[in-house]
Design an enzyme around this catalytic site. Structure first.
Site, PDB file in Angstrom:
ATOM      1  N   GLY A 121     -36.085  18.040 -33.931  1.00  0.00           N
ATOM      2  CA  GLY A 121     -34.850  17.701 -34.634  1.00  0.00           C
ATOM      3  C   GLY A 121     -34.953  16.494 -35.522  1.00  0.00           C
ATOM      4  O   GLY A 121     -34.082  16.247 -36.368  1.00  0.00           O
ATOM      5  N   TYR A 150     -35.485  28.528 -18.963  1.00  0.00           N
ATOM      6  CA  TYR A 150     -34.479  27.987 -19.869  1.00  0.00           C
ATOM      7  C   TYR A 150     -33.102  28.131 -19.232  1.00  0.00           C
ATOM      8  O   TYR A 150     -32.652  29.239 -18.924  1.00  0.00           O
ATOM      9  CB  TYR A 150     -34.500  28.717 -21.212  1.00  0.00           C
ATOM     10  CG  TYR A 150     -35.732  28.464 -22.065  1.00  0.00           C
ATOM     11  CD1 TYR A 150     -36.699  27.543 -21.691  1.00  0.00           C
ATOM     12  CD2 TYR A 150     -35.924  29.155 -23.266  1.00  0.00           C
ATOM     13  CE1 TYR A 150     -37.821  27.317 -22.477  1.00  0.00           C
ATOM     14  CE2 TYR A 150     -37.040  28.930 -24.052  1.00  0.00           C
ATOM     15  CZ  TYR A 150     -37.991  28.017 -23.652  1.00  0.00           C
ATOM     16  OH  TYR A 150     -39.110  27.804 -24.437  1.00  0.00           O
TER      17      TYR A 150
END
Length: 328
Positions: A212, A53
């Site tokens: 999302g 990440y």
């Protein structure tokens, strides 16, 4: 925040986890500190990251916040290893790579151990027993307290977990599996979730808001300019859930939210949080405002009739061999 056991282990985690996928890229140190403080003050404990990440920056940011902002003892830190930036080999589950990656993660995090260490994906080019031995070594050496896997399909998860259970006291049982799971992606219900339930493995759903899309921000034709769907590095990640099927599910979530006087975020999160086998959905928030909106789900439990309606509108098509051939 309510705490739950992670699978069939003694480890307890907050029933909403904090994801750090955007840290070091879309979430800077200031916003990360606000997000972490908001999560901690709400009673959150489980913080999920990975060595890839932000090319390691997510772990580095998290490490800077430990103790300086939030006491290490108050957090359950989960990280992952195995994904590699190699176009010819996306995953490396070799014992050498995994253990070296764990040591690098600990250095970035500034801690002697992680609470949960997961293999990021199945590596078909490495014997599974070699990959799993890295988990055993990590736990035996104290560098990890618990171990798990991520993005293993049903047979891979069942094989790995059974191998570990075959030598109790010698091998580390799998505590968790992290998989994408939401109203827009219910594929794990076919084989992964039944295997996890049977083997006592806790499920940590990633992308519980359908990348999302279940927030309702993508309703209509235009992409919000500040959304992941409009970004260069996440646009292709969101695009698969902008079709007509997803739109019908998003409409149903919005209708349920209107009827309950809550938000679509709360409805979508409550649905996945309370599914059988789920320990803690992992919520990624770019800022404290987004996280606060997600954490407001704590007081919500969906009525049975709403759950059934959402189940029906989002039901995946599973036929043979999930159902007896005579019923097809």
């Amino acid at each position: 925040m309510e705490q739950r056991h992670l699978g069939r282990t003694g480890l307890r985690v907050s029933r909403i986890g904090l994801g750090t996928l955007t840290w070091g890229r879309d979430t800077d140190e200031h916003d990360a500190a606000d997000v972490m403080k908001t999560f901690w003050e709400a009673g959150g404990t489980l913080v999920d990251t990975a060595d890839v990440y932000g090319d390691g920056d997510a772990e580095y940011l998290l490490g800077r916040l430990i103790d300086g902002l939030v006491p290490r003892r108050d957090l359950i830190i989960s990280t992952k290893a195995g994904s590699v930036p190699d176009p010819d080999r996306r995953f490396d589950g070799s014992r050498g790579h995994l253990l070296a990656a764990l040591d690098a993660s600990l250095a970035r995090l500034g801690t002697d151990y992680v609470d949960l260490w997961q293999v990021h994906a199945f590596d078909p080019d490495t014997p599974l027993e070699e990959t799993l031995q890295a988990l055993d070594i990590a736990v035996a050496s104290g560098r990890a307290r618990y171990a798990g896997v991520a993005d293993f399909c049903g047979w891979q998860l069942a094989k790995a977990a059974t191998w570990q259970l075959a030598a109790p006291g010698t091998r580390t049982r799998l505590a968790a599996t992290q998989m994408e799971y939401s109203l827009l992606q219910r594929g794990i219900e076919r084989e992964v979730l039944p295997a996890a339930l049977d083997l006592g493995i806790g499920l940590l759903p990633s992308s519980p808001l359908g990348r999302g899309v279940l927030t309702g921000k993508y309703r209509g034709d235009a992409l919000p300019p500040d959304s992941r769907g409009a970004s260069d590095h996440f646009g292709l990640f969101v695009e698969p859930y902008l079709d007509d099927t997803a739109s019908r599910i998003v409409d149903a979530v919005s209708t349920a939210a209107d009827g309950l006087a809550v938000t679509p975020i709360q409805v979508a999160l409550a649905w996945v949080r309370d599914r059988p086998g789920v320990a803690a959905p992992i919520v990624g928030a770019r800022n404290a405002q987004q996280l606060t909106a997600a954490l407001s789900v704590e007081a919500l439990s969906l009525p049975d009739e709403i759950c059934r309606a959402l189940d029906d509108v989002s039901a995946p098509l599973h036929r043979y061999p999930d159902h007896d051939w005579s019923t097809l």
